[in-house]
Design an enzyme around this catalytic site. Structure first.
Site, short mmCIF file in Angstrom:
data_model
loop_
_atom_site.label_atom_id
_atom_site.label_comp_id
_atom_site.label_asym_id
_atom_site.label_seq_id
_atom_site.Cartn_x
_atom_site.Cartn_y
_atom_site.Cartn_z
N ASP A 97 45.28 42.88 34.66
CA ASP A 97 44.84 43.61 33.48
C ASP A 97 44.41 45.03 33.85
O ASP A 97 43.80 45.72 33.03
CB ASP A 97 43.69 42.86 32.77
CG ASP A 97 42.43 42.82 33.62
OD1 ASP A 97 42.53 42.93 34.86
OD2 ASP A 97 41.33 42.66 33.05
N ASP B 119 41.99 41.40 42.92
CA ASP B 119 41.04 42.50 42.90
C ASP B 119 41.82 43.82 42.83
O ASP B 119 42.65 44.10 43.69
CB ASP B 119 40.19 42.47 44.16
CG ASP B 119 38.97 43.38 44.09
OD1 ASP B 119 39.08 44.45 43.46
OD2 ASP B 119 37.92 43.03 44.66
#
Length: 282
Positions: free
Chosen positions: A214, A178
């Site tokens: 990402d 996260d």
């Protein structure tokens, strides 16, 4: 599509009235009765350890009947709750003296299962709090006869700090954690100097730390804190990010991000030799 049931039911919530196919009433869980009696607990460490800012957020999600079946049948064999009350013997846990890699956060488990299949001489201790993913990974392990996967439920910090011996891990994988993008939430990001201090005590010299994300700002933070930590060194001689190694499968989530133009960065660092250890001839 398989029928689904609610996951992470509150301990005070009861199931909705329903009937079985023969018309008889289904079993209704009483207040406090666990969703999976033989499966992962909702909060295995309970109140035994101090509450801290956590880097993960348990998600209320849906569990298919197949995942629920896997949790009931396979959890006693291949699952463990992170309760912080014992030190794990990894050779006993895996039933063999395998080098063990800790994976923190595995989603639905497809990449984990693929890596386990490609390297069956390495044990993967995979940690997550997402019940559907736990059930899916157990399903994949059984379907593909993968005996080198163990699924852990709970807080990876408690696992590292309370349940793993020093120098017991041969690797650490943190794929697409996260990112906590809001600035006020950056303190919740997993890859921080304090986390690396703890991880370094459980990683054997030479162990590979492999991160991927990402979210570019988080990738830059990962690179900064890993590069600055004295216990780790970049495997790239010139530093920086690494190309995705062939042994890390391209996940469906990652593919979707790449299609949208996201940049995925891999980081490959190695645990350096302890300062109190010397190579022969020193």
């Amino acid at each position: 599509m398989d029928p689904t049931v609610s996951d992470f039911l509150d301990s005070t919530e009861e199931t909705r009235p329903a009937s079985a196919e023969d018309g008889s009433p289904r079993h209704h869980r009483a207040k406090g009765e666990p969703r999976f009696p033989d499966g992962p607990q909702a909060d295995p460490a309970g109140s035994h350890f101090e509450r801290r800012i956590r880097s993960f957020q348990p998600r209320r999600s849906r569990v298919t009947t197949g995942q629920a079946d896997a949790l009931q049948r396979l959890w006693p064999k291949w699952g463990l709750d992170i309760d912080g009350r014992r030190t794990l013997d990894l050779a006993e846990l895996f039933g063999a003296d395998l080098p063990v890699v800790l994976e923190i956060g595995f989603g639905m488990g497809e990449a984990t299962a693929q890596m386990a299949a490609d390297d069956q001489g390495t044990g993967i201790l995979a940690v997550d709090v997402h019940t559907p993913g736990q059930g899916n990974l157990l399903n994949l392990a059984e379907r593909n006869s993968l005996t080198n996967i163990r699924v852990a439920n709970g807080d990876a910090i408690i696992l590292l700090r309370e349940m793993l011996p020093p120098d017991s891990l041969n690797g650490l994988r943190v794929f697409f954690p996260d990112p906590w993008p809001k600035k006020r939430h950056h303190k919740r990001r997993l890859i921080q100097p304090e986390f690396l201090d703890l991880a370094a005590t459980r990683l054997a010299p030479g162990a590979l730390v492999h991160c991927a994300t990402d979210w570019e700002p988080y990738a830059e933070q990962m690179l900064e804190v890993l590069s600055a930590h004295p216990a780790f060194e970049n495997t790239l001689p010139d530093g920086g990010f690494a190309p995705r190694p062939e042994f890390r499968p391209l996940t469906r989530f990652e593919g979707q991000g790449l299609d949208k133009g996201h940049v995925v960065n891999d980081l490959l660092f190695r645990r350096v030799q302890h300062r109190d250890q010397h190579t022969p001839g020193d």
